[in-house]
Write an enzyme that holds these catalytic residues in place. Structure first.
Site, mmCIF file in Angstrom:
data_model
loop_
_atom_site.group_PDB
_atom_site.id
_atom_site.type_symbol
_atom_site.label_atom_id
_atom_site.label_comp_id
_atom_site.label_asym_id
_atom_site.label_seq_id
_atom_site.Cartn_x
_atom_site.Cartn_y
_atom_site.Cartn_z
ATOM 1 N N CYS A 1 21.586 99.897 -3.372
ATOM 2 C CA CYS A 1 20.468 100.079 -2.451
ATOM 3 C C CYS A 1 21.020 99.925 -1.033
ATOM 4 C CB CYS A 1 19.416 99.001 -2.737
ATOM 5 S SG CYS A 1 18.040 98.980 -1.551
ATOM 6 N N HIS B 1 18.118 106.688 -2.738
ATOM 7 C CA HIS B 1 17.092 107.639 -3.198
ATOM 8 C C HIS B 1 17.368 109.067 -2.677
ATOM 9 C CE1 HIS B 1 14.646 104.086 -4.152
ATOM 10 N NE2 HIS B 1 13.703 104.866 -4.655
ATOM 11 N N TYR C 1 11.637 98.754 -0.062
ATOM 12 C CA TYR C 1 12.120 97.599 0.697
ATOM 13 C C TYR C 1 12.284 97.969 2.187
ATOM 14 C CZ TYR C 1 13.783 95.030 -3.529
ATOM 15 O OH TYR C 1 13.891 94.351 -4.716
ATOM 16 N N GLY C 2 12.532 99.249 2.416
ATOM 17 C CA GLY C 2 13.046 99.677 3.716
ATOM 18 C C GLY C 2 12.114 99.567 4.901
ATOM 19 N N ASP D 1 18.461 98.127 -7.519
ATOM 20 C CA ASP D 1 17.905 98.875 -6.382
ATOM 21 C C ASP D 1 16.433 98.502 -6.288
ATOM 22 O OD1 ASP D 1 17.632 100.870 -4.323
ATOM 23 O OD2 ASP D 1 16.732 102.211 -5.798
ATOM 24 N N SER D 2 15.811 98.898 -5.176
ATOM 25 C CA SER D 2 14.374 98.664 -5.044
ATOM 26 C C SER D 2 13.578 99.523 -6.031
ATOM 27 C CB SER D 2 13.933 98.997 -3.620
ATOM 28 O OG SER D 2 14.255 100.343 -3.332
ATOM 29 N N GLU E 1 9.948 108.596 -5.105
ATOM 30 C CA GLU E 1 9.334 107.719 -6.120
ATOM 31 C C GLU E 1 8.095 108.373 -6.749
ATOM 32 O OE1 GLU E 1 9.977 104.493 -7.393
ATOM 33 O OE2 GLU E 1 11.912 104.410 -6.372
ATOM 34 N N CYS F 1 20.648 106.001 1.939
ATOM 35 C CA CYS F 1 19.692 105.396 1.010
ATOM 36 C C CYS F 1 19.953 106.060 -0.338
ATOM 37 C CB CYS F 1 18.274 105.685 1.489
ATOM 38 S SG CYS F 1 17.001 105.338 0.253
HETATM 39 N N1 DGL Z 1 17.282 103.007 -2.541
HETATM 40 C C1 DGL Z 1 16.891 102.196 -1.433
HETATM 41 C C2 DGL Z 1 17.952 102.279 -0.350
HETATM 42 O O1 DGL Z 1 19.048 102.699 -0.689
HETATM 43 C C3 DGL Z 1 15.503 102.573 -1.089
HETATM 44 C C4 DGL Z 1 14.947 101.841 0.035
HETATM 45 C C5 DGL Z 1 13.559 101.355 -0.049
HETATM 46 O O2 DGL Z 1 13.198 100.730 -1.032
HETATM 47 O O3 DGL Z 1 12.891 101.526 0.954
HETATM 48 O O4 DGL Z 1 17.787 101.931 0.788
#
Ligand code: DGL
Length: 263
Positions: free
Chosen positions: A73, A184, A42-43, A10-11, A150, A182
């Site tokens: 992710c 998170h 990442y998003g 995951d990110s 986070e 997501c």
């Molecule tokens: N857990 C990532 C997802 O499911 C987080 C996204 C991110 O890093 O912006 O999209």
């Protein structure tokens, strides 16, 4: 039978919500996790950057002799996986299993999807779900949820205020099922539940994805019956990752930093 580990990435810390379900459903499987804590989120990045990061994440996991990869992710699954042609090991994303689970859950056919900006803009959930008869989809990007999680603000008043601002519209539309698109977002489930109310079923990616992984491993005859060993890697050793990993997985969790730019 195959005792090699499953690679999961995951990110950042969100993928731990998927790991939890994998460990619950498949207690004999070993896991190698990578959280790209140095480059999260990442998003809100462009497609090329997300694809580049995801290729590095996959290369890192493959350097550990894994038997399958779970893209834990939503953003990486929706944006990068369609562009990755890699047939060495099975690569399982969260989108298809989660979309199917939502279809099996909804009673009134109104499904809400929340995710990062990149996930919502990819249109992937929208196209899978709205192809089905009688389904209406409502989407909302919630970019502030990831930094809240986070930074340890998942259960704060700030999270509740942000959740209200993002979600009131979906609530008004009468969705009975809400995909937390997501990984998170389950960390903010209390704030989300407070706004959506008990009548709305929240769908985490973790369970449907773990179920899909189990099915794939069974079909390929490569479940493990051994004693599991888990290892967690990050691109930056953040206090929040360490603390969440301990809460989720116990004090003995083994975390090491790696330089993802080498992959
Ligand atoms: N857990 C990532 C997802 O499911 C987080 C996204 C991110 O890093 O912006 O999209």
């Amino acid at each position: 039978m195959d005792k090699r580990p499953i690679g999961v990435f995951d990110s950042g810390m969100g993928g731990l919500t998927v790991v939890k379900e994998i460990r619950r459903l498949m207690p004999n499987e070993s896991i190698i996790y990578f959280g790209d804590t140095g480059r999260v989120p990442y998003g809100n990045r462009g497609t090329d950057t997300i694809i580049k990061y995801v290729k590095q994440d996959i290369n890192f996991l493959k350097s550990n002799d894994i038997k399958a990869i779970v893209v834990a992710c939503g953003t990486a699954s929706a944006v990068a996986l369609p562009a990755i042609n890699d047939s060495d090991v099975p690569i399982i994303g969260v989108v298809e299993p989660t979309a199917q689970y939502a279809l099996d859950t909804t009673k009134n056919g109104k499904i809400g999807i929340i995710g990062t900006t990149a996930t919502i803009n990819s249109g992937m959930y929208q196209s899978l779900l709205s192809a089905k008869n009688g389904i209406t989809v409502y989407e909302k990007a919630c970019p502030l949820f990831v930094p809240l999680a986070e930074n340890g603000y998942s259960n704060s008043e700030v999270a509740r205020i942000v959740a209200k601002d993002y979600l009131w519209d979906l609530k008004e539309k009468g969705v009975d099922t809400l995909i937390l698109g997501c990984t998170h977002y389950p960390l903010l489930k209390n704030a989300i539940k407070d706004i959506m109310g008990d009548g709305v079923t929240l769908i985490n990616c973790g369970l449907p994805t773990a179920n899909y992984l189990l099915k794939t491993l069974k079909e390929n005859d490569c479940l493990s019956d051994g004693t599991p060993a888990h290892k967690y890697y990050v691109s930056d050793m953040t206090d929040e990752f360490v603390s969440l990993a301990r809460t989720f997985l116990g004090d003995g969790v083994d975390i090491e930093k790696t330089d993802i730019n080498n992959y």
